[in-house]
Scaffold this motif. Structure first.
Motif, PDB file in Angstrom:
ATOM      1  N   LYS A  47       0.494  -1.132   0.580  1.00 41.42           N
ATOM      2  CA  LYS A  47       0.426   0.202  -0.019  1.00 41.42           C
ATOM      3  C   LYS A  47       0.837   1.064  -0.297  1.00 41.42           C
ATOM      4  O   LYS A  47       2.225   1.272   0.336  1.00 41.42           O
ATOM      5  N   ASN A  57       0.222   5.357   0.594  1.00 37.38           N
ATOM      6  CA  ASN A  57      -1.062   6.654   1.024  1.00 37.38           C
ATOM      7  C   ASN A  57      -2.308   5.772   1.145  1.00 37.38           C
ATOM      8  O   ASN A  57      -2.896   6.325   0.436  1.00 37.38           O
ATOM      9  N   ASP A  58      -2.309   4.483   1.844  1.00 40.26           N
ATOM     10  CA  ASP A  58      -2.949   3.520   2.414  1.00 40.26           C
ATOM     11  C   ASP A  58      -4.162   3.520   1.040  1.00 40.26           C
ATOM     12  O   ASP A  58      -5.431   2.944   0.770  1.00 40.26           O
ATOM     13  N   GLN A  59      -3.826   3.098   0.110  1.00 36.41           N
ATOM     14  CA  GLN A  59      -4.267   2.742  -1.881  1.00 36.41           C
ATOM     15  C   GLN A  59      -3.207   1.715  -1.958  1.00 36.41           C
ATOM     16  O   GLN A  59      -1.802   1.291  -2.130  1.00 36.41           O
TER      17      GLN A  59
END
Length: 479
Positions: A74, A76-78
């Protein structure tokens, strides 16, 4: 050892103690090189007793087989890229270090230091044989299989059974939100995924108790336990299923059971084994799913997951695991266990197969086919106590009439007579006070007694007892 016990079972609960094999903390003064770097995987595991050892120590590496590891990233939390699969094994000539099985399996750390990684790992051990040549298992079959799918997921299956299935070395671990460490190492403290039952000794006694024979071999059957389970690499849970503090606590793959008739029942052939060098008795283990001993819906002993059958000399003997911990002198410790969890071991120091009649009530567990004979070759219950509605009614009638309580319902301890409950009790016909004599102690063991309106009990109590679903501990009502 306790006297007058038909089946004597001692416990050793060996919860795994797993520590990190290496430091995960980054060095503040280390300059990270530019570009991707190979992930160096180090592994550590333990036995079923509290003992720490590195994967591959004492030549155990090949016994773990192949480690299936899935890596996700991941930024940036993506999600970053697709999940990646890798197959690792113990590195030749090393201890505690894993290496990729082929070039396609090699994992890398990305250049961007902000990337967060997650890893989920399970081993697939090969079928094995007992290390003692004189006790071979013919055509052993592996107990674990994992199939990776094109979408990055995987499905697996486990078959429970004896040592030959390799389940001693079925381990797993997860790592979540991992940043690239300064030493580029990924430390994994593998945890065992199944439970273990060890049978050390069987003894046979005739009905009169005058003839005692050491049992050299028998068959053990747990008819109510599932013999197989499916799983996938997406579902892990924490030890004992309590609320975890983070996803890092999810190290145990979740088993799904098909309880159809063909998928119930675990059995194995037990033989007395001795070491060639020291002539000491060797462990003989059965690997099973984690389970609660007393979870059958109808409350009957033969319906419980802990119910087992021993076949010896063309006779059937039955018993139940009640989880009563005994000390070295064979006395109850007061800390009763209710289940065996992943990585824990239940050790049976001695099981006594006792011939004798079935006198009704809770004296024996009769299994299909049902028999109307006055005498059967079956064991008595391990502990005196109340096991059924019939037992509860007979005890109630004795207490109400002031007659002597049948000895089958109590054990003598330090001048007191302890009545243990092994089932919920319905005394809803009691609408007044029932006084149990002062020389008796009622040990509820977490079971419930239902009383009628206005009914009450006056007695010494021990442990947890529910009365009309209200909890009492050592006779004190809990708010």
């Amino acid at each position: 050892m306790m006297k007058n016990m038909t089946i004597q079972i001692k416990w050793m609960m060996g919860m795994l103690v797993l520590l990190l094999a290496g430091c995960d903390k980054e060095s503040d003064d280390m300059v990270l090189p530019v570009g991707r770097r190979e992930i160096v995987v180090s592994g550590e595991g333990t036995g079923f007793v509290q003992k720490r050892e590195l994967i591959g120590d004492k030549d155990t590496g090949p016994k773990y087989g192949v480690f299936y590891i899935i890596k996700t990233m991941k930024l940036n939390d993506q999600p970053l890229g697709n999940p990646r699969w890798g197959c690792y094994k113990v590195k030749d000539g090393t201890i505690g270090s894993l290496t990729a099985k082929d070039t396609a399996s090699v994992f890398f750390w990305e250049e961007d230091e902000a990337v967060k990684y997650a890893f989920r790992a399970l081993s697939v051990p090969p079928a094995t044989n007992y290390p003692e040549d004189k006790y071979p298992v013919e055509n052993p079959v592996a107990g674990v299989r994992i199939d990776t799918l094109s979408d990055g997921t995987a499905k697996g299956k486990v078959w429970f059974g004896d040592y030959s299935k390799g389940l001693e070395y079925f381990v797993g671990y997860t790592v979540a939100d991992k940043l690239r460490p300064g030493d580029f190492k990924l430390s994994m403290s593998f945890k065992r995924q199944v439970s273990k039952l060890v049978f050390r000794k069987f003894t046979h006694k005739t009905q009169d108790g005058n003839t005692v024979t050491s049992v050299n071999e028998c068959k053990i059957i747990f008819p109510n336990l599932p013999n197989q389970a499916t799983f996938n690499m997406e579902e892990f849970h924490q030890f004992d299923n309590t609320v975890a503090t983070s996803t890092k606590d999810f190290h145990y793959v979740t088993f799904h059971y098909d309880t159809g008739e063909d998928n119930l029942g675990i059995e194995f052939d037990w033989k007395q084994r001795y070491s060639d060098d020291t002539n000491q008795r060797l462990y003989h283990a059965l690997y099973v799913p984690p389970f609660k001993f007393w979870e059958g819906e109808d409350g009957r002993p033969e319906s419980q997951l802990g119910f087992f059958i021993v076949m010896y000399n063309n006779k059937s003997y039955t018993g139940n695991i009640y989880g009563i911990n005994l000390d070295n002198n064979g006395e109850p410790t007061g800390k009763d266990a209710t289940q065996v969890q992943a990585g824990e071991m239940c050790r049976f120091d001695e099981i006594i197969l006792q011939d004798g009649p079935v006198a009704g009530g809770g004296d024996g567990s009769i299994i299909i086919p049902w028999s109307t004979k006055e005498e059967e070759d079956m064991p008595q219950h391990r502990y005196a106590g109340v096991y059924s509605a019939d037992d509860a009614m007979r005890l109630y009638e004795a207490l109400k009439s002031g007659k002597d309580v049948p000895q089958k319902f109590y054990e003598e301890r330090n001048g007191k007579k302890v009545i243990r409950l092994f089932a919920n009790v319905d005394w809803s016909q009691l609408t007044g006070e029932l006084k149990i004599p002062d020389d008796y102690i009622l040990a509820g063991q977490g079971y419930n007694i239902t009383l009628g309106e206005g009914g009450s009990l006056t007695c010494a109590q021990e442990g947890k007892l529910y009365i009309n679903k209200e909890l009492y501990v050592d006779g004190v009502k809990q708010e």
